[in-house]
Scaffold this active site. Structure first.
Site, PDB file in Angstrom:
ATOM      1  N   GLU A 292       0.806  -1.222   0.000  1.00 42.24           N
ATOM      2  CA  GLU A 292       0.000   0.000   0.000  1.00 42.24           C
ATOM      3  C   GLU A 292       0.846   1.283   0.000  1.00 42.24           C
ATOM      4  OE1 GLU A 292      -4.139  -0.248   1.740  1.00 42.24           O
ATOM      5  OE2 GLU A 292      -2.919  -1.070   3.366  1.00 42.24           O
TER       6      GLU A 292
ATOM      7  N   HIS B 256      -0.365   5.467   7.512  1.00 45.40           N
ATOM      8  CA  HIS B 256      -1.539   4.655   7.201  1.00 45.40           C
ATOM      9  C   HIS B 256      -1.692   3.612   8.299  1.00 45.40           C
ATOM     10  CE1 HIS B 256      -4.526   2.232   5.331  1.00 45.40           C
ATOM     11  NE2 HIS B 256      -3.723   1.192   5.213  1.00 45.40           N
TER      12      HIS B 256
HETATM   13 ZN   LIG Z   1      -4.192  -0.756   4.811  1.00 47.24          ZN
END
Ligand SMILES: [Zn+2]
Length: 246
Positions: free
Chosen positions: A76, A95
């Site tokens: 990600e 994140h």
């Molecule tokens: Zn994630």
């Protein structure tokens, strides 16, 4: 120790803090914009933040391409580059899958600010639903730049975006503000959920949030937080060369 080395040291401290404070677990990640090359960012290889050391940090282009490194990156990582691309003033991104915020990502109740320590997140926290643009058969993860850019579009000029059924991403001008925001966001969610069980509640006003957010990361009361979290995370020895998350 030069500017880059000190910045990498602070990024390691931020990784450890976010793990110790349960903002991230095996998953989740934190990055900084490269202090000397604004079109690059620094992020660990695919590794749980609790274990990140200086040697794990990789330089990436904004499109998520690693520079001279073959180790597996986070799937990600596009979250980071997309936010840096859209927001030149942003120098740190996190994140997280912190579950306390998830109810606000799947319901109509906005994540308003009810705890003064969480005011860094600002007056509005938008929710990004990956299905709106990418359909209902994704794995919910941000695995390419198109998804990252769509998430950054919904983040807009705000500090935090909730990701439906998944977690949140947050952005700040510097690491200390980012860490503070990420630590206090799940706590704000817990207070808000507890208050909702009691009935009516009063959130901070826009003016209160504005007044609180005249943020000076170098101020002693802010540096106290960095020292506290860094020592708790076992990074006391790294404070000697730390930039204080500034
Ligand atoms: Zn994630």
């Amino acid at each position: 120790m030069d500017e880059l080395e000190r910045s990498i040291g602070d990024l390691v401290i931020a990784n450890r803090i976010l793990a110790t404070e349960n903002v991230v677990d095996a998953y989740g990640h934190v990055s900084i914009r490269h202090p000397l090359k604004p079109d690059r960012y620094l992020l660990s290889r695919s590794l749980s933040p609790e274990f990140v050391t200086r040697d794990d940090i990789i330089e990436f282009k904004l499109d998520g391409e690693p520079i001279d490194d073959k180790r597996p990156p986070y799937l990600e990582r596009f979250i980071h580059g997309a936010i840096y691309e859209a927001r030149p003033e942003i120098n740190a991104v996190v994140h997280s899958h912190a579950e306390d915020i998830l109810p606000f990502s799947i319901s109509k109740t906005p994540m308003c600010c009810v705890a003064h320590v969480a005011s860094d997140k600002g007056t509005h926290v938008p929710v990004w639903d990956i299905a709106d643009k990418f359909g209902d058969e994704t794995n919910l993860l941000v695995i390419n730049m198109a998804q990252g850019r769509d998430m950054a579009r919904v983040l807009g000029g705000n500090s935090v975006v909730l990701m439906r059924g998944h977690g949140f991403s947050a952005a700040a001008e510097g690491l200390l503000k980012l860490v503070r925001m990420a630590v206090y966001l799940p706590r704000n969610a817990r207070v808000l959920l507890a208050a909702m069980r009691l009935g009516e509640f009063k959130a901070l006003s826009e003016g209160e949030i504005r007044t609180r957010n005249k943020f000076r990361p170098g101020a002693p009361e802010m540096q106290r937080g960095w020292e506290f979290w860094a020592r708790r995370a076992g990074c006391g020895d790294m404070l000697k060369t730390s930039k204080g998350g500034v």
